[in-house]
Motif scaffolding. Structure first.
Motif, mmCIF file in Angstrom:
data_model
loop_
_atom_site.group_PDB
_atom_site.id
_atom_site.type_symbol
_atom_site.label_atom_id
_atom_site.label_comp_id
_atom_site.label_asym_id
_atom_site.label_seq_id
_atom_site.Cartn_x
_atom_site.Cartn_y
_atom_site.Cartn_z
ATOM 1 N N ARG A 1 -5.103 -33.926 25.631
ATOM 2 C CA ARG A 1 -4.029 -33.561 24.705
ATOM 3 C C ARG A 1 -4.428 -32.367 23.837
ATOM 4 O O ARG A 1 -3.604 -31.487 23.568
ATOM 5 C CB ARG A 1 -3.648 -34.765 23.847
ATOM 6 N N LEU A 2 -5.683 -32.333 23.425
ATOM 7 C CA LEU A 2 -6.143 -31.204 22.619
ATOM 8 C C LEU A 2 -6.216 -29.920 23.443
ATOM 9 O O LEU A 2 -5.866 -28.845 22.954
ATOM 10 C CB LEU A 2 -7.519 -31.519 22.024
ATOM 11 N N GLN A 3 -6.647 -30.031 24.696
ATOM 12 C CA GLN A 3 -6.762 -28.834 25.529
ATOM 13 C C GLN A 3 -5.406 -28.324 25.994
ATOM 14 O O GLN A 3 -5.241 -27.126 26.239
ATOM 15 C CB GLN A 3 -7.667 -29.121 26.736
ATOM 16 N N GLY B 1 2.993 -24.562 25.109
ATOM 17 C CA GLY B 1 4.368 -24.103 24.915
ATOM 18 C C GLY B 1 4.552 -23.227 23.694
ATOM 19 O O GLY B 1 5.676 -22.949 23.290
ATOM 20 N N GLY B 2 3.436 -22.826 23.089
ATOM 21 C CA GLY B 2 3.509 -21.970 21.910
ATOM 22 C C GLY B 2 3.504 -22.726 20.604
ATOM 23 O O GLY B 2 3.526 -22.132 19.531
ATOM 24 N N VAL B 3 3.491 -24.055 20.672
ATOM 25 C CA VAL B 3 3.507 -24.885 19.467
ATOM 26 C C VAL B 3 2.281 -25.789 19.462
ATOM 27 O O VAL B 3 2.029 -26.518 20.413
ATOM 28 C CB VAL B 3 4.781 -25.754 19.396
#
Length: 317
Positions: free
Chosen positions: A231-233, A238-240
């Motif tokens: 999840r962190l990587q 998407g830019g967010v």
């Protein structure tokens, strides 16, 4: 016979070839399962694209073709040689320094190898994850942010520097260190209990079983950390950016999804673990027989020695 008892000097060229064939086989067989795992781990809980493991497989093939399952495969294929070299050197050196071959020392040697190889593993998995998420649900991506894994890392480096390409390093370290330790410990204990002797006609099935179960044990011991790492990587694709760090990712995941958040993609991972190890060990054995056919008989020592280099990921496990 314990794992350490198989370690004897062999032709380094043969070992390098064995390592390459072993790693390539594992990546080719396991990468589709890894793609499914990552998609399930990072998909939005509010608007999920996939209902589960098999639906994810079907959706990727239908929407993106079979090649969709192999997105990001370039990164592990490029990195496996370096990782194998690091794991082999560190694990063997650590075991020699510890002296006595015991299950506890196997765990410590494996943990040391797992920690050091994170230097390569973390950037490799970052590129893999970003490539796996690119063009989700599209047969032909309308806008490709990254051309390939190398381009992905270069773009991240240009935007975020060294810190950017090492995103997820802490979680990778937390996962790989005990993960490798559990793998080597489990494999050593199982081979001792099963009695994997060179003259045993059932030696290969025993090694396959020991390796497969070791991979499963390794993943089970560290899987929640792998979810956070993915999840962190994948964050910011998407830019967010949704997470400010590890603790924030854990809090948000628990608040939105409960404890089940840390088991997402587990089915795919466990389905992957055993066949990847089976393909790995079978390839090593066949390759070894081919290389040693002029010497007569079966010399399985190098095969057993190479089994020590298997990662929990992945890697590679």
């Amino acid at each position: 016979m314990g794992l350490g008892q198989w370690q004897k000097a062999d032709d380094p060229v043969v070992q390098d070839l064995l390592n390459s064939s072993r790693g390539a086989a594992g990546v080719l067989v396991g990468h589709p399962f890894d793609t499914v795992k990552v998609r399930l781990q990072v998909q939005s809980v509010e608007k999920p694209l996939y209902r589960g493991t098999f639906h994810c497989f079907q959706s990727i093939v239908r929407q993106e073709s079979m090649f969709g399952l192999y997105k990001g495969i370039g990164s592990p294929m490029l990195g496996l040689t370096f990782i194998n070299a690091i794991v082999f050197g560190v694990q063997g050196h650590t075991l020699r320094r510890l002296g006595q071959d015991t299950p506890a020392h196997q765990f410590l040697a494996g943990a040391a190898a797992g920690a050091i190889q994170c230097i390569i593993c973390c950037p490799m998995e970052l590129a893999k994850t970003r490539m796996q998420m690119q063009g989700t649900g599209e047969k032909k991506s309308k806008r490709k942010l990254y051309k390939n894994s190398v381009d992905c890392l270069l773009r991240i480096y240009n935007r975020e520097g060294v810190r950017g390409i090492n995103r997820g390093m802490v979680t990778t370290l937390i996962r790989e260190t005990p993960g490798f330790g559990v793998y080597f410990l489990t494999y050593d204990v199982l081979t001792r209990q099963l009695g994997c002797e060179p003259d045993d006609s059932y030696m290969i099935p025993k090694l396959l079983f020991a390796g497969g179960m070791s991979g499963i044990a390794s993943w089970l011991s560290t899987y929640p950390v792998d979810v956070i790492k993915s999840r962190l990587q994948a964050d910011g694709v998407g830019g967010v950016n949704r997470y400010s760090g590890i603790a924030d990712c854990v809090r948000q995941s628990l608040r939105r999804e409960g404890w089940r958040a840390f088991t997402r993609g587990l089915t795919s991972t466990l389905l992957r673990a055993f066949p990847v190890n089976a393909a790995t060990f079978a390839t090593v054995t066949l390759f070894l027989l081919y290389m040693r056919e002029d010497e007569g008989g079966k010399d399985c020592e190098p095969a057993s020695r190479s089994l020590q280099q298997q990662q929990p990921q992945a890697s590679s496990l």
